[in-house]
Design a protein around this motif. Structure first.
Motif, PDB file in Angstrom:
ATOM      1  N   PHE A  89       0.769  -1.236  -0.016  1.00  0.00           N
ATOM      2  CA  PHE A  89       0.091  -0.041   0.067  1.00  0.00           C
ATOM      3  C   PHE A  89       0.906   1.284   0.066  1.00  0.00           C
ATOM      4  O   PHE A  89       2.011   1.201   0.385  1.00  0.00           O
ATOM      5  CB  PHE A  89      -0.865  -0.014   1.065  1.00  0.00           C
ATOM      6  N   ALA A  90       0.301   2.315  -0.374  1.00  0.00           N
ATOM      7  CA  ALA A  90       0.954   3.648  -0.582  1.00  0.00           C
ATOM      8  C   ALA A  90       1.415   4.105   0.947  1.00  0.00           C
ATOM      9  O   ALA A  90       0.551   4.254   1.616  1.00  0.00           O
ATOM     10  CB  ALA A  90       0.141   4.799  -1.332  1.00  0.00           C
ATOM     11  N   LEU A  91       2.580   4.649   1.008  1.00  0.00           N
ATOM     12  CA  LEU A  91       3.059   5.722   2.145  1.00  0.00           C
ATOM     13  C   LEU A  91       2.551   7.050   1.615  1.00  0.00           C
ATOM     14  O   LEU A  91       2.199   7.730   2.670  1.00  0.00           O
ATOM     15  CB  LEU A  91       4.452   5.564   2.557  1.00  0.00           C
ATOM     16  N   SER A  92       2.772   7.322   0.506  1.00  0.00           N
ATOM     17  CA  SER A  92       2.257   8.534  -0.093  1.00  0.00           C
ATOM     18  C   SER A  92       2.025   8.305  -1.624  1.00  0.00           C
ATOM     19  O   SER A  92       2.686   7.603  -2.308  1.00  0.00           O
ATOM     20  CB  SER A  92       3.380   9.605   0.120  1.00  0.00           C
ATOM     21  N   SER A  93       1.043   8.980  -2.036  1.00  0.00           N
ATOM     22  CA  SER A  93       0.704   8.980  -3.499  1.00  0.00           C
ATOM     23  C   SER A  93       0.128  10.294  -4.102  1.00  0.00           C
ATOM     24  O   SER A  93      -0.469  10.939  -3.168  1.00  0.00           O
ATOM     25  CB  SER A  93      -0.074   7.691  -4.021  1.00  0.00           C
ATOM     26  N   ALA A  94       0.355  10.396  -5.286  1.00  0.00           N
ATOM     27  CA  ALA A  94      -0.331  11.647  -5.883  1.00  0.00           C
ATOM     28  C   ALA A  94      -0.849  11.170  -7.206  1.00  0.00           C
ATOM     29  O   ALA A  94      -0.103  10.666  -7.929  1.00  0.00           O
ATOM     30  CB  ALA A  94       0.690  12.828  -6.215  1.00  0.00           C
ATOM     31  N   ALA A  95      -2.102  11.752  -7.475  1.00  0.00           N
ATOM     32  CA  ALA A  95      -2.815  11.682  -8.816  1.00  0.00           C
ATOM     33  C   ALA A  95      -2.989  13.372  -9.161  1.00  0.00           C
ATOM     34  O   ALA A  95      -3.536  13.836  -8.608  1.00  0.00           O
ATOM     35  CB  ALA A  95      -4.328  11.117  -8.685  1.00  0.00           C
TER      36      ALA A  95
END
Ligand SMILES: Cc1cc2nc3c(=O)[nH]c(=O)nc-3n(C[C@H](O)[C@H](O)[C@H](O)COP(=O)(O)OP(=O)(O)OC[C@H]3O[C@@H](n4cnc5c(N)ncnc54)[C@H](O)[C@@H]3O)c2cc1C
Ligand code: SF4
Length: 334
Positions: A245-251
């Motif tokens: 799973f993401a620790l941090s993501s950006a769309a």
């Protein structure tokens, strides 16, 4: 796992009627739909979900991706994550969605997981998934073990004193940046909810995660028509390269003309208690030149209200760098 009654729904109306008998559609629901089962069955085995009836919706006609007359896209609730990620229209017009889906879970899970189920996947907070610990989301009023405990992967935006759990979905972050609409059929008829309004902040009721009422069936999700000249990117940072799973993501979905950002939509993942739309970042970007200084200012604006816990302070800078890099990738050939 306790015994439960299994029913295969032959029509949406039957599914809605059965689920309408549950006093709640939130934590503690007595009737649950099952789609891919990759969230629900895990939680039933852990005793976190204890439905007395499971309604199989896999035979309902909700498994198509269709172009809409206005240029938008209609995605059935039972479209599998793998099929959606590889759909030619999604790949060409909404690459951020394809990238987000392909960054999630594993090939096997994506073959089972559905659009509706992914929208409603539950937090990975370890205390939520272990009935030996206090958890306000699982059992209202019992306390939050994470605030003083293992909180490295949990949220820094939208938290409350009752819950700091992260919404774990990648797909939801892309749908947020794409301004998707969730279409629901329920006992009182049909309604449409903008994705931003679909998820609730934990506040003092972390067991209520969304606006669904007993009987509500998500039938489909729609996306607005892609705007000409728009570029989009999903960037996910995590502890290992896959199956994490993401620790941090950006769309990011951005429209650049003559070196200036005409329009921007920003979703953040891994840091929010719900799929996080950053209107602050969007405001910091629109009308400005597409350059690294502006991207960093947008990232600062996005994280200005971050409230890190004892173990996840690193996420503040990580999320800023993640968004800055996603914007760089999205605009580099614009
Ligand atoms: C090991 C593992 C790793 C994972 N890694 C990731 C990851 O990196 N990124 C990520 O985003 N996800 C990840 N996931 C989560 C996965 O994406 C979800 O489990 C999946 O998307 C859920 O879809 P499903 O169809 O299997 O849902 P189900 O388990 O069938 O349903 C989930 C919930 O949604 C409800 N529901 C389903 N469909 C409807 C509907 N149409 N209307 C109303 N309610 C409905 C069900 O009642 C249930 O409460 C991972 C899961 C596992 C097990
Ligand atoms: S963060 Fe939320 S889900 Fe995790 S223990 Fe606290 S109340 Fe439960």
């Amino acid at each position: 796992m306790e015994t439960f009654k299994y029913t295969r729904a032959e029509s949406p109306a039957q599914a809605i009627e059965l689920a309408g008998q549950s006093p709640t559609a939130q934590q503690g629901a007595q009737v649950r739909f099952v789609a891919g089962g990759t969230t629900l069955l895990d939680l039933m085995k852990l005793d976190v979900e204890r439905p007395v009836q499971v309604v199989d919706i896999n035979h309902l006609p909700l498994d198509r991706v269709e172009k809409l007359p206005d240029g938008g896209l209609k995605i059935g609730a039972l479209v599998r994550n793998a099929d959606l990620a590889h759909d030619p229209t999604v790949q060409s017009d909404y690459p951020v969605l394809s990238q987000a889906l392909l960054s999630g879970a594993s090939a096997q899970l994506r073959n089972m997981a559905t659009t509706g189920g992914n929208l409603l996947q539950r937090t990975r907070c370890v205390y939520f998934r272990n009935t030996a610990f206090a958890c306000n989301k699982r059992e209202p009023g019992s306390g939050c073990s994470a605030i003083e405990g293992e909180n490295r992967t949990l949220a820094i935006l939208g938290t409350s004193e009752q819950c700091i759990a992260t919404n774990p979905s990648d797909m939801n972050v892309a749908l947020t940046a794409l301004e998707a609409t969730v279409h629901i059929q329920g006992a009182k008829g049909e309604r449409d909810v903008a994705i931003h309004d679909f998820f609730l902040l934990p506040g003092s009721t972390p067991h209520q995660e969304n606006v669904l009422e007993p009987g509500d069936l998500i039938t489909h999700v729609t996306l607005p028509a892609p705007r000409p000249g728009t570029k989009s990117v999903y960037l996910k940072l995590r502890d290992r390269a896959s199956y994490e799973f993401a620790l941090s993501s950006a769309a990011v979905v951005v429209e650049v003309a003559d070196g200036r950002i005409r329009r921007a939509r920003v979703g953040l993942g891994g840091v929010g208690t719900k799929p996080w739309r950053s209107v602050e970042a969007e405001k910091a970007l629109e009308g400005k030149s597409a350059d690294p200084k502006v991207f960093r200012e947008a990232a600062e604006a996005a994280l200005k209200d971050a409230k890190p816990q004892s173990q996840n302070g690193f996420k503040v800078e990580l999320a800023k760098r993640c968004l800055t890099h996603a914007l760089t990738l999205a605009t580099q050939n614009a």
